[in-house]
Scaffold this motif. Structure first.
Motif, short mmCIF file in Angstrom:
data_model
loop_
_atom_site.label_atom_id
_atom_site.label_comp_id
_atom_site.label_asym_id
_atom_site.label_seq_id
_atom_site.Cartn_x
_atom_site.Cartn_y
_atom_site.Cartn_z
N THR A 50 69.78 -41.21 -24.19
CA THR A 50 70.11 -41.72 -25.53
C THR A 50 70.14 -43.25 -25.55
OG1 THR A 50 72.48 -41.47 -24.98
CG2 THR A 50 71.44 -39.68 -26.21
N GLY A 51 69.66 -43.88 -24.48
CA GLY A 51 69.64 -45.33 -24.40
C GLY A 51 68.55 -45.93 -25.28
N SER A 52 68.60 -47.25 -25.43
CA SER A 52 67.68 -47.96 -26.32
C SER A 52 66.23 -47.86 -25.86
CB SER A 52 68.09 -49.43 -26.42
OG SER A 52 68.10 -50.04 -25.14
N ALA A 53 66.00 -47.60 -24.56
CA ALA A 53 64.63 -47.50 -24.05
C ALA A 53 63.87 -46.34 -24.69
CB ALA A 53 64.65 -47.35 -22.53
N PHE A 54 64.59 -45.34 -25.19
CA PHE A 54 63.95 -44.16 -25.76
C PHE A 54 63.85 -44.22 -27.29
CE2 PHE A 54 65.37 -42.76 -21.62
CZ PHE A 54 64.30 -41.99 -21.18
N GLY A 55 64.40 -45.29 -27.89
CA GLY A 55 64.32 -45.43 -29.34
C GLY A 55 65.65 -45.84 -29.94
N ASP A 56 65.73 -45.78 -31.25
CA ASP A 56 66.97 -46.12 -31.96
C ASP A 56 68.10 -45.21 -31.52
OD1 ASP A 56 68.40 -47.39 -34.37
OD2 ASP A 56 68.58 -45.23 -34.75
N THR B 146 68.06 -41.10 -31.19
CA THR B 146 68.13 -40.39 -29.91
C THR B 146 69.38 -39.52 -29.82
OG1 THR B 146 69.18 -42.32 -28.87
CG2 THR B 146 66.78 -42.13 -28.69
N SER B 147 70.47 -40.01 -30.39
CA SER B 147 71.71 -39.21 -30.38
C SER B 147 71.56 -37.96 -31.24
CB SER B 147 72.89 -40.05 -30.87
OG SER B 147 73.12 -41.16 -30.02
N GLN B 148 70.91 -38.12 -32.40
CA GLN B 148 70.69 -36.96 -33.26
C GLN B 148 69.73 -35.96 -32.60
OE1 GLN B 148 69.33 -39.08 -36.70
NE2 GLN B 148 71.35 -39.17 -37.66
N ALA B 149 68.74 -36.48 -31.90
CA ALA B 149 67.81 -35.59 -31.18
C ALA B 149 68.53 -34.84 -30.08
CB ALA B 149 66.66 -36.42 -30.61
N THR C 221 70.73 -29.80 -28.06
CA THR C 221 71.92 -29.14 -27.51
C THR C 221 72.34 -27.96 -28.38
OG1 THR C 221 72.68 -31.24 -26.59
CG2 THR C 221 74.31 -29.49 -26.79
N THR C 222 72.26 -28.14 -29.69
CA THR C 222 72.62 -27.07 -30.62
C THR C 222 71.69 -25.87 -30.46
OG1 THR C 222 73.49 -28.66 -32.22
CG2 THR C 222 72.93 -26.47 -33.05
N LEU C 223 70.39 -26.13 -30.37
CA LEU C 223 69.42 -25.05 -30.21
C LEU C 223 69.65 -24.30 -28.89
CD1 LEU C 223 66.15 -26.77 -31.52
CD2 LEU C 223 67.53 -25.02 -32.67
N ALA C 224 69.94 -25.04 -27.84
CA ALA C 224 70.21 -24.41 -26.55
C ALA C 224 71.47 -23.54 -26.64
CB ALA C 224 70.38 -25.46 -25.46
N GLY C 225 72.50 -24.06 -27.29
CA GLY C 225 73.73 -23.29 -27.45
C GLY C 225 73.53 -22.04 -28.27
N LEU C 226 72.70 -22.13 -29.30
CA LEU C 226 72.41 -20.96 -30.14
C LEU C 226 71.71 -19.89 -29.31
CD1 LEU C 226 72.31 -19.59 -32.92
CD2 LEU C 226 70.16 -20.79 -33.35
N PHE C 227 70.77 -20.29 -28.49
CA PHE C 227 70.05 -19.32 -27.66
C PHE C 227 71.01 -18.64 -26.68
CE2 PHE C 227 67.63 -17.92 -24.00
CZ PHE C 227 66.56 -17.26 -24.58
N VAL C 228 71.92 -19.44 -26.09
CA VAL C 228 72.89 -18.86 -25.15
C VAL C 228 73.78 -17.85 -25.87
CG1 VAL C 228 74.92 -19.36 -23.73
CG2 VAL C 228 72.91 -20.82 -23.58
N LEU D 85 60.98 -38.98 -24.54
CA LEU D 85 62.26 -38.52 -25.09
C LEU D 85 62.34 -37.00 -25.14
CD1 LEU D 85 65.00 -38.97 -26.51
CD2 LEU D 85 63.74 -39.09 -28.68
N TRP D 86 61.33 -36.37 -25.77
CA TRP D 86 61.43 -34.92 -25.96
C TRP D 86 61.17 -34.14 -24.68
CZ3 TRP D 86 64.06 -32.83 -29.59
CH2 TRP D 86 64.26 -33.53 -30.78
N LEU D 87 60.45 -34.74 -23.74
CA LEU D 87 60.35 -34.09 -22.42
C LEU D 87 61.73 -34.01 -21.78
CD1 LEU D 87 58.84 -32.98 -19.95
CD2 LEU D 87 58.50 -35.36 -19.21
N GLY D 88 62.46 -35.14 -21.82
CA GLY D 88 63.80 -35.16 -21.25
C GLY D 88 64.76 -34.23 -21.95
N LEU D 89 64.72 -34.26 -23.30
CA LEU D 89 65.62 -33.39 -24.06
C LEU D 89 65.25 -31.92 -23.89
CD1 LEU D 89 66.01 -35.41 -27.39
CD2 LEU D 89 67.64 -35.21 -25.50
N GLY D 90 63.96 -31.63 -23.79
CA GLY D 90 63.53 -30.25 -23.58
C GLY D 90 64.01 -29.71 -22.24
#
Length: 467
Positions: free
Chosen positions: A51-57, A61-64, A69-76, A121-126
């Protein structure tokens, strides 16, 4: 329909088994070995990095991160009880746990490839989201093995020992990585912060740590005998559907959800207090998660802790939590898990109110009250697990602990929501610039709700058969 008066069948803990110190330690080593994903990756290091500045605003990044995290929690929430049920029926709980653990180690190490650029960003979040799912499902299987290593007389201390080992393992690996790679300008093997290499190499160490320290678990524990394996009730009815190629894959899933619904319905009819316990534990477990999720935020934003002081406090907090969880596990067996849970929640609520009331008292207030809170987080979590373990019939541990995971996920939004809402209320009430300390009241409210719902829940000895 009221609870029946029929005698409960023997629980999984009551079944005869070979209980040995070696098996207990080997079981607990899984918690020690997999804790880097929770402590280093999810909490202190990688989530901050991604979520650092290197990955964007920062907001973007926090919203992403929140979305993934929400999608992962829903699947669990949707998958945990069914996958736990599948492991129960196959009898291959240890094999499944080993596969999930190796996958978690691979995902942890693969985070090395997430370079500090927006394109990654999305590779890391994925990877983080998939790792969270794997970690949670693995935890269901791990919890279900508690009856393999513990009996009715020592389940509290065994559960506490495992949970405590997790806290201690997490802080050991965090400190190792911090002092060898992250904090020095030039760390071990010449690693520096250029291109995020200090964080990325730390992820590889996390993967290797998980792989190595869980070896004792898989050497000491084994799958249940093949005679325990059984088909899903009613699967033949779904297997006859057309087209057959599709239903060959869908039938087990649909039949598992149908059986899960039957379990919940029987649970409500036969052991309503177990349902109340699942609700209460979902609430207070979310509050317990909030203590660690927002503790460092409050330390820095309200009490002026520097980043180094936050790390030091985090180390102290995990050590206190680990040792107190191991120690209070002994009380779990003597006093019963409900009393340990109630004592812990009362102490947590009181300490949270102290932090709020004396927020202008300086760092000493947070050190004292904050460490007292940490002292009771682990025991409440461990006693909650041992409470449920004492109720589960043989052959149903994975399914019921999967349901336990699902109920926790259903209300996992409460602590973050009330933390933010309380800060907003504080700003409206006081007109102050920094009302972050009001956020602790949001967490206290969740803990208090869990405490209130837990009050009428009967002791585990008075519950009827889950069946």
């Amino acid at each position: 329909m009221s609870e029946t008066t029929a005698q409960a069948p023997a629980t999984a803990l009551a079944a005869p088994k070979d209980i040995s110190r070696k098996k207990i330690v080997s079981w607990a080593m899984w918690d020690w070995g997999t804790q880097p994903f929770n402590t280093v990756i999810t909490t202190f290091v990688f989530s901050v990095y991604i979520t650092g500045s290197a990955f964007g605003d920062t907001n973007a990044t926090s919203q992403a991160l929140s979305l993934s995290t929400t999608l992962a929690g829903l699947f669990v929430a949707l998958a945990a009880p069914v996958l736990g049920q599948t492991a129960d029926r196959s009898g291959r709980t240890v094999t499944v746990l080993r596969s999930l653990t190796w996958t978690l180690a691979l995902i942890s190490a693969a985070l090395f490839f997430v370079r500090p650029e927006p394109a990654f960003l999305w590779l890391g979040l994925g990877l983080l989201a998939v790792g969270s799912v794997v970690s949670e499902i693995a935890g269901v299987n791990y919890n279900s093995l508690l009856d393999e290593v513990a009996g009715e007389r020592n389940v509290g201390r065994v559960s506490g020992f495992g949970w405590g080992m997790g806290y201690l393992g997490g802080i050991v690996v965090l400190l190792v990585l911090y002092f060898l790679f992250i904090q020095p300008e030039v760390g071990l093997f010449g690693v520096t912060g250029a291109d995020g290499m200090d964080i990325r190499v730390s992820m590889v160490v996390c993967g290797v740590w998980t792989l190595l320290f869980t070896i004792p678990t898989f050497l000491a524990l084994h799958d249940r005998p093949a005679t325990t394996r059984r088909p899903i009730p009613g699967i033949d009815r779904w297997n006859t559907r057309q087209p057959a190629v599709i239903w060959r894959w869908l039938a087990p899933v649909v039949a598992s959800y149908a059986e899960l619904w039957n379990t919940v319905r029987r649970l409500w009819d036969v052991s309503r207090h177990t349902v109340f316990f699942l609700l209460a534990s979902a609430l207070f477990r979310d509050g317990l998660a909030g203590v660690f999720a927002f503790g460092a935020v409050i330390a820095a934003g309200t009490f002026g802790f520097s980043s180094g002081e936050v790390v030091i406090f985090g180390a102290a907090a995990n050590i206190v939590a680990g040792l107190s969880t191991i120690a209070l596990g002994l009380l779990d067996d003597k006093l019963g898990p409900k009393r340990v849970i109630m004592i812990s929640l009362i102490a947590l609520v009181a300490s949270g109110i102290v932090i709020f009331a004396f927020h202008d008292g300086g760092a000493t207030v947070f050190w004292v009250a904050g460490l007292i809170m940490c002292m009771f987080v682990g025991p409440a979590q461990s006693a909650s697990r041992s409470f449920l373990a004492r109720l589960v019939p043989a052959g149903r541990t994975g399914e019921v602990f999967g349901l336990y995971a699902t109920t926790g996920r259903v209300v996992s939004f409460l602590s973050p929501l009330l933390f933010g809402a309380a800060i907003t209320v504080g700003a409206a009430v006081t007109g102050g610039q920094n009302t972050q300390y009001w956020g602790i009241l949001g967490i206290v409210l969740v803990l208090l709700a869990g405490l209130i719902v837990m009050i009428p829940v009967k002791e585990h000895t008075e519950h009827h058969a889950i069946s």
